[in-house]
Design a protein around this motif. Structure first.
Motif, short mmCIF file in Angstrom:
data_model
loop_
_atom_site.label_atom_id
_atom_site.label_comp_id
_atom_site.label_asym_id
_atom_site.label_seq_id
_atom_site.Cartn_x
_atom_site.Cartn_y
_atom_site.Cartn_z
N ASP A 197 -18.35 4.83 -24.08
CA ASP A 197 -18.28 3.58 -24.85
C ASP A 197 -17.89 3.86 -26.30
OD1 ASP A 197 -19.06 1.90 -22.65
OD2 ASP A 197 -21.10 2.65 -22.93
N THR B 168 -14.39 2.67 -28.19
CA THR B 168 -14.46 1.94 -29.46
C THR B 168 -13.61 2.65 -30.52
OG1 THR B 168 -16.63 1.06 -28.95
CG2 THR B 168 -16.00 1.12 -31.28
N LYS C 270 -9.85 2.31 -29.60
CA LYS C 270 -9.36 0.94 -29.83
C LYS C 270 -9.15 0.69 -31.33
CE LYS C 270 -10.91 -1.56 -25.74
NZ LYS C 270 -11.78 -2.62 -25.19
N ARG D 294 -4.61 1.27 -26.40
CA ARG D 294 -4.95 0.28 -25.37
C ARG D 294 -5.35 1.00 -24.09
NH1 ARG D 294 0.66 -2.49 -25.51
NH2 ARG D 294 1.11 -0.30 -25.82
N THR E 141 -7.78 -0.97 -18.16
CA THR E 141 -8.81 -1.95 -17.84
C THR E 141 -9.60 -2.28 -19.10
OG1 THR E 141 -10.36 -0.20 -17.20
CG2 THR E 141 -9.07 -1.22 -15.43
N GLU E 142 -10.27 -3.39 -19.08
CA GLU E 142 -11.06 -3.81 -20.25
C GLU E 142 -12.26 -2.90 -20.47
OE1 GLU E 142 -11.35 -5.84 -23.40
OE2 GLU E 142 -9.52 -6.05 -22.26
N LYS E 143 -12.90 -2.48 -19.37
CA LYS E 143 -14.11 -1.67 -19.44
C LYS E 143 -13.98 -0.47 -18.50
CE LYS E 143 -17.10 -5.65 -20.17
NZ LYS E 143 -18.19 -6.45 -19.63
N ASP F 240 -3.71 3.32 -21.60
CA ASP F 240 -2.41 2.73 -21.26
C ASP F 240 -1.37 3.83 -21.44
OD1 ASP F 240 0.13 1.45 -21.40
OD2 ASP F 240 -0.84 -0.42 -22.00
#
Length: 127
Positions: free
Chosen positions: A82, A86, A89, A94, A97-99, A113
């Motif tokens: 996590d 953070t 980002k 990127r 997936t979001e999570k 990405d």
């Protein structure tokens, strides 16, 4: 950011043939088999201190007509996924997936990405 190479992932035409190669040639031991995130089949094989993932993709076109093994991705170990997400980002990186997702081994991972990873498939792994 990352502390080690967790594992490389190879695409293969035939999962059983590839497993047999690693067992016969290097004394590899299958830790777990399952369904890969693309709907194909995969296996994690331990060879002494090195772990590899072998993937028979659902869509064989990912092999681009090449036989044998094709390097698909590299996984890097992070102590806190996590926090790593953070931090990356904040640098404009990127992710696919979001999570983070949880794979068949129970590890949390997230793919960068490829457009932000110089075209490579890289994932961060928290074990």
């Amino acid at each position: 950011m990352f502390t080690d190479i967790h594992h490389p992932g190879y695409l293969v035409q035939d999962l059983e043939e590839a497993i047999a190669f690693y067992e016969r040639t290097f004394g590899g031991k299958v830790l777990k088999r399952g369904q890969s995130s693309d709907g194909g089949r995969n296996a994690f094989v331990q060879n002494d201190d090195t772990l590899i993932e072998i993937i028979e993709p659902a869509d064989k076109s990912r092999l681009a007509g090449r036989g044998g093994q094709v390097l698909d991705h590299i996984g890097y170990t992070v102590p806190d996924i996590d926090r790593a997400v953070t931090e990356l980002k904040a640098k404009g990186v990127r992710f696919v997936t979001e999570k983070p997702i949880i794979n068949i081994m129970g590890w949390r991972l997230i793919y960068l990405d490829p457009a932000d990873a110089m075209g490579a498939r890289i994932h961060l792994t928290q074990v």
